[in-house]
Design a protein around this motif. Structure first.
Motif, short mmCIF file in Angstrom:
data_model
loop_
_atom_site.label_atom_id
_atom_site.label_comp_id
_atom_site.label_asym_id
_atom_site.label_seq_id
_atom_site.Cartn_x
_atom_site.Cartn_y
_atom_site.Cartn_z
N ARG A 1 -3.10 24.07 3.26
CA ARG A 1 -2.58 23.12 2.26
C ARG A 1 -3.66 22.74 1.25
O ARG A 1 -3.37 22.56 0.06
N LEU A 2 -4.89 22.60 1.72
CA LEU A 2 -5.97 22.28 0.80
C LEU A 2 -6.21 23.43 -0.19
O LEU A 2 -6.49 23.19 -1.37
N ALA A 3 -6.09 24.67 0.33
CA ALA A 3 -6.23 25.81 -0.58
C ALA A 3 -5.13 25.82 -1.63
O ALA A 3 -5.38 26.11 -2.81
N VAL A 4 -3.90 25.50 -1.21
CA VAL A 4 -2.79 25.42 -2.17
C VAL A 4 -3.03 24.29 -3.16
O VAL A 4 -2.79 24.44 -4.37
N ALA A 5 -3.52 23.14 -2.67
CA ALA A 5 -3.79 22.02 -3.57
C ALA A 5 -4.88 22.38 -4.57
O ALA A 5 -4.81 22.01 -5.75
N GLU A 6 -5.89 23.11 -4.11
CA GLU A 6 -6.95 23.53 -5.03
C GLU A 6 -6.41 24.47 -6.09
O GLU A 6 -6.79 24.39 -7.27
N GLU A 7 -5.49 25.37 -5.68
CA GLU A 7 -4.89 26.26 -6.65
C GLU A 7 -4.03 25.48 -7.65
O GLU A 7 -4.02 25.80 -8.85
N ARG A 8 -3.35 24.45 -7.19
CA ARG A 8 -2.58 23.62 -8.13
C ARG A 8 -3.48 22.90 -9.10
O ARG A 8 -3.15 22.76 -10.29
N LEU A 9 -4.62 22.42 -8.60
CA LEU A 9 -5.56 21.77 -9.51
C LEU A 9 -6.08 22.75 -10.55
O LEU A 9 -6.25 22.41 -11.72
N ARG A 10 -6.37 23.98 -10.11
CA ARG A 10 -6.83 24.99 -11.07
C ARG A 10 -5.75 25.28 -12.11
O ARG A 10 -6.05 25.40 -13.31
N PHE A 11 -4.50 25.37 -11.65
CA PHE A 11 -3.40 25.59 -12.60
C PHE A 11 -3.29 24.41 -13.57
O PHE A 11 -3.06 24.59 -14.76
N GLY A 12 -3.46 23.17 -13.03
CA GLY A 12 -3.41 22.00 -13.90
C GLY A 12 -4.52 22.02 -14.94
O GLY A 12 -4.30 21.65 -16.11
N ARG A 13 -5.73 22.46 -14.52
CA ARG A 13 -6.83 22.54 -15.49
C ARG A 13 -6.53 23.58 -16.57
O ARG A 13 -6.80 23.36 -17.75
N ASP A 14 -5.98 24.75 -16.15
CA ASP A 14 -5.63 25.77 -17.14
C ASP A 14 -4.59 25.24 -18.12
O ASP A 14 -4.70 25.46 -19.34
N LEU A 15 -3.59 24.55 -17.60
CA LEU A 15 -2.55 24.01 -18.47
C LEU A 15 -3.12 22.95 -19.41
O LEU A 15 -2.75 22.87 -20.58
N HIS A 16 -4.05 22.14 -18.89
CA HIS A 16 -4.68 21.13 -19.74
C HIS A 16 -5.52 21.78 -20.83
O HIS A 16 -5.52 21.34 -21.99
N ASP A 17 -6.24 22.85 -20.47
CA ASP A 17 -7.05 23.54 -21.47
C ASP A 17 -6.19 24.16 -22.56
O ASP A 17 -6.57 24.18 -23.74
N VAL A 18 -5.01 24.67 -22.17
CA VAL A 18 -4.13 25.29 -23.15
C VAL A 18 -3.48 24.25 -24.05
O VAL A 18 -3.46 24.39 -25.29
N MET A 19 -2.96 23.20 -23.45
CA MET A 19 -2.18 22.22 -24.21
C MET A 19 -3.02 21.12 -24.83
O MET A 19 -2.66 20.59 -25.90
N GLY A 20 -4.13 20.76 -24.18
CA GLY A 20 -4.88 19.60 -24.67
C GLY A 20 -5.37 19.76 -26.09
O GLY A 20 -5.14 18.90 -26.95
N ARG A 21 -6.07 20.86 -26.37
CA ARG A 21 -6.63 21.04 -27.72
C ARG A 21 -5.55 21.22 -28.77
O ARG A 21 -5.65 20.70 -29.88
N ASN A 22 -4.49 21.99 -28.40
CA ASN A 22 -3.41 22.21 -29.37
C ASN A 22 -2.66 20.92 -29.68
O ASN A 22 -2.30 20.67 -30.84
N LEU A 23 -2.41 20.11 -28.67
CA LEU A 23 -1.72 18.84 -28.93
C LEU A 23 -2.59 17.91 -29.77
O LEU A 23 -2.06 17.14 -30.60
N ALA A 24 -3.92 17.96 -29.56
CA ALA A 24 -4.79 17.13 -30.39
C ALA A 24 -4.71 17.53 -31.86
O ALA A 24 -4.65 16.68 -32.76
N VAL A 25 -4.71 18.85 -32.11
CA VAL A 25 -4.60 19.33 -33.48
C VAL A 25 -3.24 18.97 -34.07
O VAL A 25 -3.13 18.57 -35.24
N ILE A 26 -2.17 19.12 -33.26
CA ILE A 26 -0.83 18.76 -33.76
C ILE A 26 -0.76 17.29 -34.13
O ILE A 26 -0.19 16.91 -35.16
N ALA A 27 -1.34 16.43 -33.28
CA ALA A 27 -1.33 15.00 -33.58
C ALA A 27 -2.08 14.70 -34.87
O ALA A 27 -1.61 13.91 -35.72
N LEU A 28 -3.27 15.31 -35.05
CA LEU A 28 -4.05 15.06 -36.26
C LEU A 28 -3.34 15.57 -37.51
O LEU A 28 -3.27 14.88 -38.54
N LYS A 29 -2.81 16.78 -37.42
CA LYS A 29 -2.13 17.34 -38.59
C LYS A 29 -0.84 16.60 -38.90
O LYS A 29 -0.46 16.45 -40.07
N SER A 30 -0.15 16.13 -37.87
CA SER A 30 1.06 15.35 -38.13
C SER A 30 0.71 14.03 -38.83
O SER A 30 1.41 13.60 -39.76
#
Length: 445
Positions: free
Chosen positions: A206-235
């Motif tokens: 379960r800890l290994a699965v949780a670690e994989e979920r955290l890694r997936f969350g970090r990847d999703l944050h890296d993908v969406m975080g910067r783009n959403l920041a740019v969208i907010a500024l440009k909007s």
């Protein structure tokens, strides 16, 4: 009806240990009858032998039932069988007393003495050993064994045996009951330890699965975080420009639309797993996940220098093979080997947990590129390998092993391939930085 061997192999390691422990104690009544009851027929008359063996059989059955209920109690599936333990103790004491009384008040003879004393010792020893299953605490078990031995000595002396004979009988009960009680306590301890180890392995998984979920969350944050920041500024910039009735607001909203579509595409890639699989990370991850699941996994070879397309295809093979080991087999060992073979690179994943439906993944030969298998996983891998002119072989081999072999040809310019690929994330990050910089310049009065 399944064969006994297949029934046994179909059980998990935990179920095998519990089944072995239970049937060991279920076998004790047969041992008691064979070791104590059968010799009675050759030493005393048939009438007296039947009168002794029938109560002994009832005692053996009572011991078996009490052992089964006590094991259920240790596993938490049943309440403590207090009444059965008391009844077993009373019945054991009565049978032991009856056996000793026959030595002085029976038909007489040396054969009767050599029969009744072992009968008394055996009944009390098996009774004490079985009762030890239903109690907890070493002091309680020690008290039960000592109490049975002391009762035997006092009872034997009171019924007319001399001091040495009574003391010897009590000592025999102490040794026999102590040995069986130790066996019972050790068996329960071993069973509890196996359950705790299994729970620890589940926790690690379960800890290994949780670690994989955290890694997936970090990847999703890296993908969406910067783009959403740019969208907010440009909007925000587009709102300010539109309030000033400047035509640049339309250009900013078009850019917002482009970034939103790009973000949507990147999220699909993350969720669906369409990003390029890194072979080195997959090898390391496979070893970690299988080790956490209790599989002895060894990885040999390095992915350094392989072209990105080859790494991606072989990375998916490692991922799918690891999933199959965890899902379908009962593997104890897994070996992953990555090695060059001339102008090819060969990946081998081999484990000793052959699936019950291994025939569905029957070998198609090293050169097979297509064909149907038992599941869609191997078919999908063949499609990915076909994109890089690779082949896949999967099936059981001698020695109870299941092997997956992927072979991919290396292009002549393989050594130059890694340098020709620019990191997509770095390019995206640079583009985002330029966009943020332009936004800041336009917003600044």
């Amino acid at each position: 009806m399944r064969r006994p061997g297949r029934w046994w192999r179909g059980k998990s390691t935990l179920a095998k240990v519990e089944t072995y422990t239970r049937w060991s104690f279920h076998f004790f009544p047969l041992v008691e009858f064979t070791a104590i009851g059968l010799p009675v027929f050759g030493r005393v008359g048939n009438g007296l032998a039947v009168g002794l063996v029938l109560p002994l059989c009832a005692h053996a059955v009572l011991c078996g039932v009490t052992a089964s209920r006590s094991l259920d109690w240790t596993r938490g599936t049943r309440a403590q069988p207090v009444r059965l333990l008391i009844v077993l103790g009373v019945v054991s004491a009565l049978l032991g007393t009856a056996a000793i009384s026959l030595v002085k008040h029976g038909p007489g003879g040396k054969d009767l003495v050599s029969t009744m004393v072992p009968l008394c010792v055996g009944v009390l020893a098996f009774g004490a050993g079985t009762i030890a299953l239903g109690v907890r605490g070493r002091l309680r078990v020690l008290g039960i064994v000592t109490g049975f031995a002391a009762y035997t000595g006092v009872m034997a002396f009171a019924l007319g045996l001399d001091g040495r004979a009574a003391l010897g009988t009590a000592f025999a009960v102490l040794l026999g009951g102590g040995g069986l009680s130790f066996t019972s306590v050790f068996s329960v301890w071993l069973l509890d330890a196996v359950y705790e180890l299994d729970a620890a392995r589940e926790t690690r998984t379960r800890l290994a699965v949780a670690e994989e979920r955290l890694r997936f969350g970090r990847d999703l944050h890296d993908v969406m975080g910067r783009n959403l920041a740019v969208i907010a500024l440009k909007s925000e910039l587009a709102v300010q420009l539109s309030r000033r009735e400047r035509p640049e607001a339309v250009d900013q909203m078009i850019e917002v639309q482009r970034i939103a579509r790009e973000s949507q595409r990147e999220v699909r890639e993350v969720v669906r797993g369409y990003r390029e699989a890194d072979l080195g990370a997959e090898l390391h991850g496979a070893q970690g996940v299988l080790t956490a699941a209790g599989v002895d996994c060894s990885v040999t070879g390095s992915a350094t220098g392989l072209p990105p397309a080859v790494q991606s295809a072989l990375g998916w093979v490692v991922r799918e093979a690891t999933t199959n080991v965890l899902r379908h087999g009962d593997a104890r060992r897994c070996r992953v080997t990555l090695e060059p073979a001339g102008h090819h690179v060969v990946l081998t994943v081999e484990n000793d947990g052959v699936e019950r439906t291994a025939a569905q993944g029957a070998a198609e030969g090293p050169g097979a590129r297509g064909g149907r298998t038992g599941g869609s996983g191997l078919a999908g891998l063949r499609e990915r390998l076909a994109a890089v002119a690779g082949t896949l072989w999967a099936g059981p081999v001698d020695g109870g092993l299941f092997r997956v072999v992927a072979e991919v040809p290396l292009p002549p310019s393989a050594s130059d391939a890694p340098a020709s690929t620019a990191p997509a994330d770095s390019a995206s990050a640079s583009a985002v930085s330029r966009s943020v910089s332009s936004v800041s310049e336009e917003v600044t009065p």
